[in-house]
Design a protein around this motif. Structure first.
Motif, mmCIF file in Angstrom:
data_model
loop_
_atom_site.group_PDB
_atom_site.id
_atom_site.type_symbol
_atom_site.label_atom_id
_atom_site.label_comp_id
_atom_site.label_asym_id
_atom_site.label_seq_id
_atom_site.Cartn_x
_atom_site.Cartn_y
_atom_site.Cartn_z
ATOM 1 N N PRO A 30 -75.040 -37.907 -32.932
ATOM 2 C CA PRO A 30 -74.669 -37.588 -33.797
ATOM 3 C C PRO A 30 -73.248 -38.196 -34.019
ATOM 4 O O PRO A 30 -72.655 -37.677 -32.581
ATOM 5 C CB PRO A 30 -75.137 -36.405 -34.847
ATOM 6 N N ASP A 31 -72.674 -38.858 -35.090
ATOM 7 C CA ASP A 31 -71.662 -39.749 -34.599
ATOM 8 C C ASP A 31 -70.558 -37.835 -35.341
ATOM 9 O O ASP A 31 -70.940 -37.464 -36.461
ATOM 10 C CB ASP A 31 -71.445 -40.642 -35.983
ATOM 11 N N PRO A 32 -69.695 -37.669 -34.737
ATOM 12 C CA PRO A 32 -69.309 -36.588 -35.152
ATOM 13 C C PRO A 32 -68.321 -36.245 -35.966
ATOM 14 O O PRO A 32 -68.108 -35.369 -36.570
ATOM 15 C CB PRO A 32 -67.571 -36.635 -33.298
ATOM 16 N N ARG A 33 -67.770 -38.173 -36.527
ATOM 17 C CA ARG A 33 -67.480 -38.309 -37.815
ATOM 18 C C ARG A 33 -67.506 -37.403 -38.643
ATOM 19 O O ARG A 33 -67.316 -36.866 -39.589
ATOM 20 C CB ARG A 33 -67.050 -39.456 -37.810
ATOM 21 N N TRP A 34 -69.414 -37.680 -38.549
ATOM 22 C CA TRP A 34 -70.036 -37.277 -40.214
ATOM 23 C C TRP A 34 -70.974 -35.745 -39.846
ATOM 24 O O TRP A 34 -70.793 -35.667 -40.972
ATOM 25 C CB TRP A 34 -71.577 -38.496 -40.504
ATOM 26 N N ASP A 160 -64.980 -29.904 -26.619
ATOM 27 C CA ASP A 160 -64.701 -30.015 -27.224
ATOM 28 C C ASP A 160 -64.720 -29.158 -28.413
ATOM 29 O O ASP A 160 -64.406 -28.795 -29.446
ATOM 30 C CB ASP A 160 -64.743 -32.480 -27.809
ATOM 31 N N LEU A 161 -66.287 -28.896 -28.919
ATOM 32 C CA LEU A 161 -66.516 -28.014 -29.880
ATOM 33 C C LEU A 161 -66.143 -26.965 -29.392
ATOM 34 O O LEU A 161 -66.160 -26.113 -30.310
ATOM 35 C CB LEU A 161 -68.435 -28.085 -29.743
ATOM 36 N N TYR A 162 -66.582 -26.515 -28.224
ATOM 37 C CA TYR A 162 -65.913 -25.073 -27.819
ATOM 38 C C TYR A 162 -64.495 -24.784 -27.696
ATOM 39 O O TYR A 162 -63.928 -24.003 -28.767
ATOM 40 C CB TYR A 162 -66.088 -24.714 -26.746
ATOM 41 N N PHE A 163 -63.232 -25.937 -27.884
ATOM 42 C CA PHE A 163 -62.581 -25.906 -27.971
ATOM 43 C C PHE A 163 -61.735 -25.801 -29.519
ATOM 44 O O PHE A 163 -60.835 -24.721 -30.139
ATOM 45 C CB PHE A 163 -61.768 -26.768 -27.815
ATOM 46 N N MET A 195 -61.143 -29.790 -37.786
ATOM 47 C CA MET A 195 -62.147 -30.630 -38.043
ATOM 48 C C MET A 195 -62.175 -32.454 -37.945
ATOM 49 O O MET A 195 -63.043 -32.744 -37.508
ATOM 50 C CB MET A 195 -62.872 -29.915 -38.711
ATOM 51 N N ILE A 196 -61.247 -33.016 -38.716
ATOM 52 C CA ILE A 196 -60.900 -34.125 -39.094
ATOM 53 C C ILE A 196 -60.647 -34.717 -37.738
ATOM 54 O O ILE A 196 -60.871 -36.501 -36.870
ATOM 55 C CB ILE A 196 -60.010 -34.324 -39.914
ATOM 56 N N ILE A 201 -61.915 -37.425 -32.553
ATOM 57 C CA ILE A 201 -61.520 -37.334 -30.565
ATOM 58 C C ILE A 201 -62.859 -37.386 -29.753
ATOM 59 O O ILE A 201 -62.815 -38.816 -29.280
ATOM 60 C CB ILE A 201 -61.011 -36.070 -30.211
ATOM 61 N N GLY A 202 -64.386 -36.557 -31.039
ATOM 62 C CA GLY A 202 -65.322 -37.241 -30.494
ATOM 63 C C GLY A 202 -66.236 -38.324 -30.769
ATOM 64 O O GLY A 202 -66.778 -38.436 -29.568
ATOM 65 N N TRP A 203 -65.656 -39.228 -31.618
ATOM 66 C CA TRP A 203 -66.097 -40.308 -31.636
ATOM 67 C C TRP A 203 -65.700 -42.016 -30.296
ATOM 68 O O TRP A 203 -66.358 -42.575 -30.710
ATOM 69 C CB TRP A 203 -65.140 -40.895 -33.695
ATOM 70 N N LEU A 204 -64.559 -41.350 -30.217
ATOM 71 C CA LEU A 204 -63.112 -42.165 -29.511
ATOM 72 C C LEU A 204 -64.269 -42.117 -28.149
ATOM 73 O O LEU A 204 -64.405 -43.009 -27.469
ATOM 74 C CB LEU A 204 -62.296 -41.630 -29.595
#
Length: 207
Positions: A30-34, A160-163, A195-196, A201-204
């Motif tokens: 899934p898109d991390p932004r959403w 990334d999610l853990y951090f 979160m934003i 970062i996840g999307w990039l």
């Protein structure tokens, strides 16, 4: 014959496999932004209103109705939950087996944890002064979020999610130690903003 022509050297074959793996990951992730921005916006707006209405030492920066900050926060959280639920379900349709079950059980864990803590806080918050009662609810729910983000990061090997979970917990603890009012501001800026940033970062990285 053309079928007998070799695909290339091992390095080229490995590069092709890596490209296809990356394409598949982009398709099913899934898109991390959403997944993160709706929650980040909810925290930014909701906790900002709490800070303006219930500031440090009982200070009122903006004379809002008592019920408005909580209503706005709960409405935005509900909208964020629906948004991420829809996005997660769409991605889950492309995955089956253990990974799909992991996602389902992880979602159930979120609901169970939040429900259990809500029952506990409702049971004991009445015996606390109003500022401490609000801090209990806000600090406890933010802590649940941080812990479950860390658990999700460990489950899917997502650093990334853990951090993000660790950062959320750190912001929560600092806010709790400083006290009511300041906690809302810290969670608004560091939690919602975190979160934003994590979603971006996840999307990039997916790109």
């Amino acid at each position: 014959m053309d079928d007998d022509v070799p695909l290339g050297n091992p390095a080229e074959s490995l590069a092709l496999i890596e490209r296809e793996r990356a394409n598949l990951e982009r398709d099913i992730t899934p898109d991390p932004r959403w997944m993160l921005w709706p929650w980040g916006i909810a925290w930014l707006v909701g906790f900002a209103l709490f800070f303006l209405r219930y500031g440090p030492d009982g200070r009122v920066f903006v004379d809002l109705p008592d019920w408005l900050p909580l209503l706005v926060l709960m409405t935005l959280i509900l909208a964020a939950g629906v948004t991420t639920g829809v996005m997660g379900a769409r991605a889950g349709r492309q995955v089956s087996g253990p990974t799909s079950r992991q996602g389902l059980l992880y979602g159930v864990t979120w609901s169970a944890a939040i429900t259990a803590f809500a029952v506990l806080f409702a049971r004991i918050s009445d015996v606390l002064p109003e500022p401490e009662s609000g801090l209990l609810w806000a600090g406890g729910m933010v802590a649940v979020t941080g812990v479950l983000h860390m658990a999700g990061g460990a489950l899917w090997n997502d650093r990334d999610l853990y951090f993000l979970g660790a950062w959320t917990l750190l912001a929560d603890v600092v806010g709790i130690l400083i006290g009511p009012g300041w906690h809302s501001l810290i969670v608004c800026v560091a939690g919602g903003g975190g979160m934003i940033v994590a979603g971006l970062i996840g999307w990039l990285r997916l790109r």
